[in-house]
Design an enzyme around this catalytic site. Structure first.
Site, PDB file in Angstrom:
ATOM      1  N   TYR A 180      80.594 -83.075  17.271  1.00  0.00           N
ATOM      2  CA  TYR A 180      80.860 -83.236  18.706  1.00  0.00           C
ATOM      3  C   TYR A 180      82.119 -84.075  18.920  1.00  0.00           C
ATOM      4  O   TYR A 180      83.016 -83.707  19.686  1.00  0.00           O
ATOM      5  CB  TYR A 180      79.647 -83.882  19.378  1.00  0.00           C
ATOM      6  CG  TYR A 180      79.774 -84.019  20.887  1.00  0.00           C
ATOM      7  CD1 TYR A 180      79.626 -82.911  21.718  1.00  0.00           C
ATOM      8  CD2 TYR A 180      80.043 -85.258  21.470  1.00  0.00           C
ATOM      9  CE1 TYR A 180      79.737 -83.042  23.106  1.00  0.00           C
ATOM     10  CE2 TYR A 180      80.155 -85.388  22.847  1.00  0.00           C
ATOM     11  CZ  TYR A 180      79.997 -84.278  23.661  1.00  0.00           C
ATOM     12  OH  TYR A 180      80.111 -84.407  25.029  1.00  0.00           O
ATOM     13  N   LYS A 218      85.750 -82.887  20.693  1.00  0.00           N
ATOM     14  CA  LYS A 218      86.326 -83.530  21.881  1.00  0.00           C
ATOM     15  C   LYS A 218      87.700 -84.134  21.555  1.00  0.00           C
ATOM     16  O   LYS A 218      88.579 -84.182  22.422  1.00  0.00           O
ATOM     17  CB  LYS A 218      85.366 -84.586  22.436  1.00  0.00           C
ATOM     18  CG  LYS A 218      84.058 -83.991  22.997  1.00  0.00           C
ATOM     19  CD  LYS A 218      84.298 -82.983  24.126  1.00  0.00           C
ATOM     20  CE  LYS A 218      83.014 -82.548  24.813  1.00  0.00           C
ATOM     21  NZ  LYS A 218      83.234 -81.570  25.901  1.00  0.00           N
TER      22      LYS A 218
HETATM   23  P1  NAP Z   1      74.391 -79.892  30.360  1.00  0.00           P
HETATM   24  O1  NAP Z   1      73.557 -80.556  31.390  1.00  0.00           O
HETATM   25  O2  NAP Z   1      73.800 -79.553  29.037  1.00  0.00           O
HETATM   26  O3  NAP Z   1      75.067 -78.592  31.005  1.00  0.00           O
HETATM   27  C1  NAP Z   1      75.959 -77.811  30.248  1.00  0.00           C
HETATM   28  C2  NAP Z   1      76.152 -76.471  30.935  1.00  0.00           C
HETATM   29  O4  NAP Z   1      77.055 -75.695  30.132  1.00  0.00           O
HETATM   30  C3  NAP Z   1      74.838 -75.685  31.026  1.00  0.00           C
HETATM   31  O5  NAP Z   1      74.798 -74.983  32.234  1.00  0.00           O
HETATM   32  C4  NAP Z   1      74.964 -74.745  29.831  1.00  0.00           C
HETATM   33  O6  NAP Z   1      74.207 -73.556  29.952  1.00  0.00           O
HETATM   34  C5  NAP Z   1      76.452 -74.434  29.856  1.00  0.00           C
HETATM   35  N1  NAP Z   1      76.879 -73.878  28.571  1.00  0.00           N
HETATM   36  C6  NAP Z   1      76.694 -74.426  27.349  1.00  0.00           C
HETATM   37  N2  NAP Z   1      77.114 -73.583  26.397  1.00  0.00           N
HETATM   38  C7  NAP Z   1      77.579 -72.477  27.039  1.00  0.00           C
HETATM   39  C8  NAP Z   1      78.122 -71.249  26.600  1.00  0.00           C
HETATM   40  N3  NAP Z   1      78.250 -70.967  25.296  1.00  0.00           N
HETATM   41  N4  NAP Z   1      78.490 -70.332  27.524  1.00  0.00           N
HETATM   42  C9  NAP Z   1      78.356 -70.584  28.843  1.00  0.00           C
HETATM   43  N5  NAP Z   1      77.823 -71.723  29.321  1.00  0.00           N
HETATM   44  C10 NAP Z   1      77.452 -72.663  28.432  1.00  0.00           C
HETATM   45  O7  NAP Z   1      75.655 -80.816  29.994  1.00  0.00           O
HETATM   46  P2  NAP Z   1      76.432 -81.915  30.845  1.00  0.00           P
HETATM   47  O8  NAP Z   1      75.921 -83.230  30.436  1.00  0.00           O
HETATM   48  O9  NAP Z   1      76.516 -81.547  32.270  1.00  0.00           O
HETATM   49  O10 NAP Z   1      77.873 -81.772  30.150  1.00  0.00           O
HETATM   50  C11 NAP Z   1      78.981 -81.178  30.796  1.00  0.00           C
HETATM   51  C12 NAP Z   1      80.247 -81.611  30.063  1.00  0.00           C
HETATM   52  O11 NAP Z   1      80.334 -83.041  30.065  1.00  0.00           O
HETATM   53  C13 NAP Z   1      80.309 -81.185  28.604  1.00  0.00           C
HETATM   54  O12 NAP Z   1      81.632 -80.798  28.286  1.00  0.00           O
HETATM   55  C14 NAP Z   1      79.941 -82.436  27.846  1.00  0.00           C
HETATM   56  O13 NAP Z   1      80.463 -82.447  26.549  1.00  0.00           O
HETATM   57  C15 NAP Z   1      80.587 -83.482  28.742  1.00  0.00           C
HETATM   58  N6  NAP Z   1      80.032 -84.811  28.580  1.00  0.00           N
HETATM   59  C16 NAP Z   1      78.704 -85.056  28.784  1.00  0.00           C
HETATM   60  C17 NAP Z   1      78.205 -86.332  28.632  1.00  0.00           C
HETATM   61  C18 NAP Z   1      76.734 -86.647  28.827  1.00  0.00           C
HETATM   62  O14 NAP Z   1      76.305 -87.728  28.382  1.00  0.00           O
HETATM   63  N7  NAP Z   1      75.967 -85.809  29.492  1.00  0.00           N
HETATM   64  C19 NAP Z   1      79.077 -87.388  28.259  1.00  0.00           C
HETATM   65  C20 NAP Z   1      80.411 -87.109  28.073  1.00  0.00           C
HETATM   66  C21 NAP Z   1      80.893 -85.831  28.234  1.00  0.00           C
HETATM   67  P3  NAP Z   1      72.739 -73.435  29.189  1.00  0.00           P
HETATM   68  O15 NAP Z   1      71.916 -74.561  29.704  1.00  0.00           O
HETATM   69  O16 NAP Z   1      72.285 -72.114  29.604  1.00  0.00           O
HETATM   70  O17 NAP Z   1      73.047 -73.570  27.731  1.00  0.00           O
END
Ligand code: NAP
Length: 266
Positions: free
Chosen positions: A171, A175
């Site tokens: 991961y 990033k």
């Molecule tokens: P999340 O709640 O897991 O949501 C991710 C979304 O992306 C879901 O709708 C998922 O669909 C979709 N997705 C994943 N793989 C996909 C694919 N192959 N094709 C199309 N859609 C896909 O994650 P989040 O926390 O909102 O994260 C959003 C962003 O923020 C990411 O880039 C993550 O790395 C970044 N981020 C998150 C955090 C954290 O702590 N949450 C911290 C720093 C950065 P499905 O559910 O159907 O798989």
């Protein structure tokens, strides 16, 4: 002369009591594409963009999430595709039409100890977190360039791009690659008035955040290193994305903006 001065001062003081219209963000007439818009940060970003007047296309891979999103906001156009599939993504985006604002948000977080990482997990993560960002951005930016419209792209990266986290080898590496992709895109697309930036949040308690940080003891090891003493809220990240998409950041290009309460400063 002194009467004129008094009237001018009164006008200034009357104005200062009104909300300042220059601080409002509007995306009226703009067309936006958000990936990973089914859940978490992407879903909230799609809804916020629609509230600010944008015509939003929401892309994700789970149809049920798109159904509930369109129920919540009928003006959103849904696209269901797995971004790990290059050909299917190319086909799906042909139907989408011109885009002014792109948020590359979709990502997966497969956590394992470094010694247990498998080739499959490595490929899946790099396909979605890096290769799909390159591909979707190429398609969107080619359109922006051809139309000479300019545009703004925001990649959702992480504090994990710049700080080692246990069990996050792949991961973190995706990033870090995304941060450098952001900078090279900013360099090459800037002359076409296409700005490219990233937001780099700390932990946010979405479905992804809960995967790694639900245990309160483990959470404390992170919050204790964040000067503001807490994780980020989804809204904290969305607000930074909206700022970078908007003309309020017109001269900001190629930055990786921490949304981390000061974590990366220490
Ligand atoms: P999340 O709640 O897991 O949501 C991710 C979304 O992306 C879901 O709708 C998922 O669909 C979709 N997705 C994943 N793989 C996909 C694919 N192959 N094709 C199309 N859609 C896909 O994650 P989040 O926390 O909102 O994260 C959003 C962003 O923020 C990411 O880039 C993550 O790395 C970044 N981020 C998150 C955090 C954290 O702590 N949450 C911290 C720093 C950065 P499905 O559910 O159907 O798989």
């Amino acid at each position: 002369m002194s009467v004129l001065l008094l009237v001018t001062l009164q006008l200034i003081s009357a104005d200062s009591t009104r909300p300042d219209p220059t601080m409002e963000i509007s995306f009226a007439e703009k067309r936006a594409l958000v990936t990973g818009a089914g859940k978490g940060i992407g879903r909230a970003t799609a809804l916020a963009l629609a509230r600010c007047g944008a015509k939003v296309t929401a892309l994700t891979r789970t149809q049920a999430d798109l159904n509930s999103l369109v129920q919540e906001c009928a003006s959103i156009t849904p696209v269901c595709v797995d971004l790990a599939d290059w050909g299917a993504t190319e086909a799906a985006l042909q139907e989408v039409g011109p885009i002014d604002l792109l948020v590359n948000n979709a990502a997966c977080a497969n956590l394992q100890p470094f010694l247990d990482v498998t080739p499959d997990q490595f490929e899946q993560s790099f396909n979605v977190n890096v290769k799909a960002v390159l591909h979707v951005s190429q398609i969107v930016a080619r359109g922006m360039k051809a139309r000479r419209s300019g545009g703004s792209i925001v990649n959702v990266s992480s504090q994990a791009s710049q700080c080692a986290l246990r069990d996050h080898a792949v991961y973190c590496a995706t990033k870090a690659a995304l941060d450098m992709l952001t900078k090279v895109m900013a360099l090459e697309l800037g002359p076409h008035q296409i700005r490219v930036n990233s937001v780099n949040p700390t932990v946010v308690m979405t479905e992804m955040g809960r995967l790694g940080w639900s245990d309160p003891e483990k959470a404390k090891t992170m919050t204790s290193r964040i000067p503001l003493g807490r994780f980020a809220e989804v809204e904290d990240v969305v607000n930074s994305i909206l700022f970078l998409l908007s003309d309020k950041s017109n001269m900001t290009n190629g930055v990786t903006l921490p949304v981390d309460g000061g974590f990366l400063a220490c």
